[in-house]
Design a protein around this motif. Structure first.
Motif, PDB file in Angstrom:
ATOM      1  N   HIS A  28     -28.969  32.574 -34.882  1.00  0.00           N
ATOM      2  CA  HIS A  28     -30.429  31.894 -34.611  1.00  0.00           C
ATOM      3  C   HIS A  28     -31.301  33.020 -35.531  1.00  0.00           C
ATOM      4  N   PRO A  29     -32.317  32.513 -35.941  1.00  0.00           N
ATOM      5  CA  PRO A  29     -33.200  33.656 -37.025  1.00  0.00           C
ATOM      6  C   PRO A  29     -33.791  34.499 -35.944  1.00  0.00           C
ATOM      7  N   GLY A  30     -34.005  34.260 -34.894  1.00  0.00           N
ATOM      8  CA  GLY A  30     -34.395  35.501 -34.061  1.00  0.00           C
ATOM      9  C   GLY A  30     -33.311  36.282 -33.213  1.00  0.00           C
ATOM     10  N   ALA A  31     -32.097  36.122 -33.686  1.00  0.00           N
ATOM     11  CA  ALA A  31     -30.924  36.558 -32.775  1.00  0.00           C
ATOM     12  C   ALA A  31     -31.145  38.234 -32.730  1.00  0.00           C
ATOM     13  N   VAL A  32     -30.672  38.767 -31.566  1.00  0.00           N
ATOM     14  CA  VAL A  32     -30.750  40.156 -31.095  1.00  0.00           C
ATOM     15  C   VAL A  32     -29.227  40.530 -31.003  1.00  0.00           C
ATOM     16  N   VAL A  33     -28.827  41.556 -32.001  1.00  0.00           N
ATOM     17  CA  VAL A  33     -27.557  42.081 -31.799  1.00  0.00           C
ATOM     18  C   VAL A  33     -27.626  43.350 -31.476  1.00  0.00           C
ATOM     19  N   VAL A  34     -26.666  43.990 -30.280  1.00  0.00           N
ATOM     20  CA  VAL A  34     -26.751  45.357 -30.157  1.00  0.00           C
ATOM     21  C   VAL A  34     -25.421  46.126 -30.731  1.00  0.00           C
ATOM     22  N   THR A  35     -25.500  46.888 -31.350  1.00  0.00           N
ATOM     23  CA  THR A  35     -24.569  47.636 -32.275  1.00  0.00           C
ATOM     24  C   THR A  35     -24.633  49.030 -31.926  1.00  0.00           C
ATOM     25  N   THR A 106     -10.526  49.337 -33.928  1.00  0.00           N
ATOM     26  CA  THR A 106     -10.644  47.974 -33.097  1.00  0.00           C
ATOM     27  C   THR A 106     -11.844  48.141 -32.425  1.00  0.00           C
ATOM     28  N   GLY A 107     -12.343  46.942 -31.794  1.00  0.00           N
ATOM     29  CA  GLY A 107     -13.467  46.578 -31.345  1.00  0.00           C
ATOM     30  C   GLY A 107     -13.518  45.418 -30.642  1.00  0.00           C
ATOM     31  N   CYS A 108     -14.687  45.107 -29.916  1.00  0.00           N
ATOM     32  CA  CYS A 108     -14.989  43.894 -29.015  1.00  0.00           C
ATOM     33  C   CYS A 108     -16.414  43.408 -29.378  1.00  0.00           C
ATOM     34  N   GLY A 109     -16.652  42.182 -29.384  1.00  0.00           N
ATOM     35  CA  GLY A 109     -17.809  41.574 -29.465  1.00  0.00           C
ATOM     36  C   GLY A 109     -18.181  40.676 -28.263  1.00  0.00           C
ATOM     37  N   MET A 110     -19.153  40.623 -27.828  1.00  0.00           N
ATOM     38  CA  MET A 110     -19.599  39.646 -26.706  1.00  0.00           C
ATOM     39  C   MET A 110     -20.816  38.822 -27.392  1.00  0.00           C
ATOM     40  N   TRP A 111     -20.640  37.389 -27.400  1.00  0.00           N
ATOM     41  CA  TRP A 111     -21.503  36.746 -28.059  1.00  0.00           C
ATOM     42  C   TRP A 111     -22.140  35.625 -26.942  1.00  0.00           C
ATOM     43  N   THR A 112     -23.618  35.319 -27.019  1.00  0.00           N
ATOM     44  CA  THR A 112     -23.967  34.085 -26.647  1.00  0.00           C
ATOM     45  C   THR A 112     -24.442  33.214 -27.439  1.00  0.00           C
ATOM     46  N   VAL A 113     -23.996  31.640 -27.397  1.00  0.00           N
ATOM     47  CA  VAL A 113     -24.510  30.615 -28.140  1.00  0.00           C
ATOM     48  C   VAL A 113     -25.513  29.832 -27.659  1.00  0.00           C
ATOM     49  N   ASP A 115     -27.735  26.262 -29.177  1.00  0.00           N
ATOM     50  CA  ASP A 115     -28.065  25.445 -30.292  1.00  0.00           C
ATOM     51  C   ASP A 115     -27.070  25.780 -31.485  1.00  0.00           C
ATOM     52  N   ASP A 116     -25.769  25.830 -30.943  1.00  0.00           N
ATOM     53  CA  ASP A 116     -24.532  26.095 -32.259  1.00  0.00           C
ATOM     54  C   ASP A 116     -24.942  27.308 -33.172  1.00  0.00           C
ATOM     55  N   ARG A 117     -25.486  28.450 -32.615  1.00  0.00           N
ATOM     56  CA  ARG A 117     -25.695  29.707 -33.426  1.00  0.00           C
ATOM     57  C   ARG A 117     -25.729  30.692 -32.306  1.00  0.00           C
ATOM     58  N   PHE A 118     -25.234  31.956 -32.655  1.00  0.00           N
ATOM     59  CA  PHE A 118     -25.444  33.068 -31.895  1.00  0.00           C
ATOM     60  C   PHE A 118     -26.833  33.530 -31.777  1.00  0.00           C
ATOM     61  N   VAL A 119     -27.400  33.855 -30.492  1.00  0.00           N
ATOM     62  CA  VAL A 119     -28.578  34.013 -30.036  1.00  0.00           C
ATOM     63  C   VAL A 119     -28.564  35.741 -29.780  1.00  0.00           C
ATOM     64  N   THR A 120     -27.511  36.109 -29.100  1.00  0.00           N
ATOM     65  CA  THR A 120     -27.501  37.429 -28.488  1.00  0.00           C
ATOM     66  C   THR A 120     -25.935  38.090 -29.033  1.00  0.00           C
ATOM     67  N   GLY A 121     -25.814  39.327 -29.284  1.00  0.00           N
ATOM     68  CA  GLY A 121     -24.357  39.746 -29.234  1.00  0.00           C
ATOM     69  C   GLY A 121     -24.575  41.345 -29.017  1.00  0.00           C
ATOM     70  N   ARG A 122     -23.187  41.714 -28.665  1.00  0.00           N
ATOM     71  CA  ARG A 122     -23.050  43.322 -28.282  1.00  0.00           C
ATOM     72  C   ARG A 122     -21.652  43.591 -29.194  1.00  0.00           C
ATOM     73  N   ILE A 123     -21.865  44.583 -29.944  1.00  0.00           N
ATOM     74  CA  ILE A 123     -20.804  44.955 -30.742  1.00  0.00           C
ATOM     75  C   ILE A 123     -20.272  46.224 -30.111  1.00  0.00           C
ATOM     76  N   TYR A 124     -19.060  46.555 -29.891  1.00  0.00           N
ATOM     77  CA  TYR A 124     -18.594  47.730 -29.391  1.00  0.00           C
ATOM     78  C   TYR A 124     -17.360  48.185 -30.159  1.00  0.00           C
ATOM     79  N   TYR A 125     -17.187  49.131 -31.064  1.00  0.00           N
ATOM     80  CA  TYR A 125     -15.838  49.546 -31.749  1.00  0.00           C
ATOM     81  C   TYR A 125     -15.681  51.160 -31.438  1.00  0.00           C
ATOM     82  N   ASP A 126     -14.348  51.235 -31.861  1.00  0.00           N
ATOM     83  CA  ASP A 126     -13.823  52.822 -31.879  1.00  0.00           C
ATOM     84  C   ASP A 126     -14.335  53.506 -33.100  1.00  0.00           C
TER      85      ASP A 126
END
Length: 191
Positions: A28-35, A106-113, A115-126
């Motif tokens: 989504h154009p206003g998506a927020v991703v925590v990395t 290795t890592g893990c991502g948690m995403w919320t969808v 309107d068929d697009r990601f609006v939030t996400g959290r990315i965790y990796y080693d």
């Protein structure tokens, strides 16, 4: 509502193809991703974030190992690898110059969808595993003290061999961590 797996499949294919346009189409154009490097908001910052990986590891590939969907949310565990060709910035402002070393993390991502697009996400990796596969190592700044601060040593900045990337011991620890993440994901999904 379409299955979030389909969206993630498009995202993963775009990531492996280094296709920024198609990758941004997943957000989504206003998506927020925590990395691990901070919060990225909107297409411009999201493109910058993933673009860093494309320039540092131009042959970057990602393999999804676990995927769980719950309603409009998706949890994904993955393994990313490639060769470090570009300079990699470290948290202290220094940079690991392109080494050609194989890097794997290795890592893990948690995403919320929505309107068929990601609006939030959290990315965790080693991050430590990724740095160690590049030849970095941690050293105590005050030898002999259990409470002494630790800092990262970049390859070629201090003498001494770094742990070998992909060693059996390193992979066994990674597999143990991977199993823990799988158990957590199963518990979250109620399976």
């Amino acid at each position: 509502m379409p299955d979030p797996r389909d969206l993630h499949d498009v995202f993963a294919a775009a990531l492996c193809a280094h296709d920024s346009r198609r990758l941004l189409g997943c957000f989504h154009p206003g998506a927020v991703v925590v990395t691990p490097v901070g919060i990225v908001e909107g297409h411009e910052q999201i493109e910058w974030y993933f673009g860093q990986f494309f320039s540092i590891v131009p042959d970057l590939t990602t393999e999804v190992t676990t995927m769980l969907v719950h309603g409009d949310s998706i949890a994904v565990e993955w393994v990313t690898s490639g060769s470090q060709a570009g300079g990699m910035p470290l948290p202290d402002g220094t940079e690991i110059p392109g080494t050609g070393h194989h890097v794997r993390w290795t890592g893990c991502g948690m995403w919320t969808v929505e309107d068929d697009r990601f609006v939030t996400g959290r990315i965790y990796y080693d991050q430590l595993g990724a740095y160690m596969s590049l030849g970095c190592r941690l050293v105590r700044t005050e030898p002999g003290s259990a409470a002494a601060p630790v800092h990262m040593v970049v390859p070629d900045r201090e003498a001494g061999p770094a742990p070998a990337a992909g060693s059996p011991d390193q992979e066994a620890r990674a597999e143990t961590g991977s199993g823990s993440i799988r158990r957590l994901l199963r518990r979250l999904s109620g399976r």
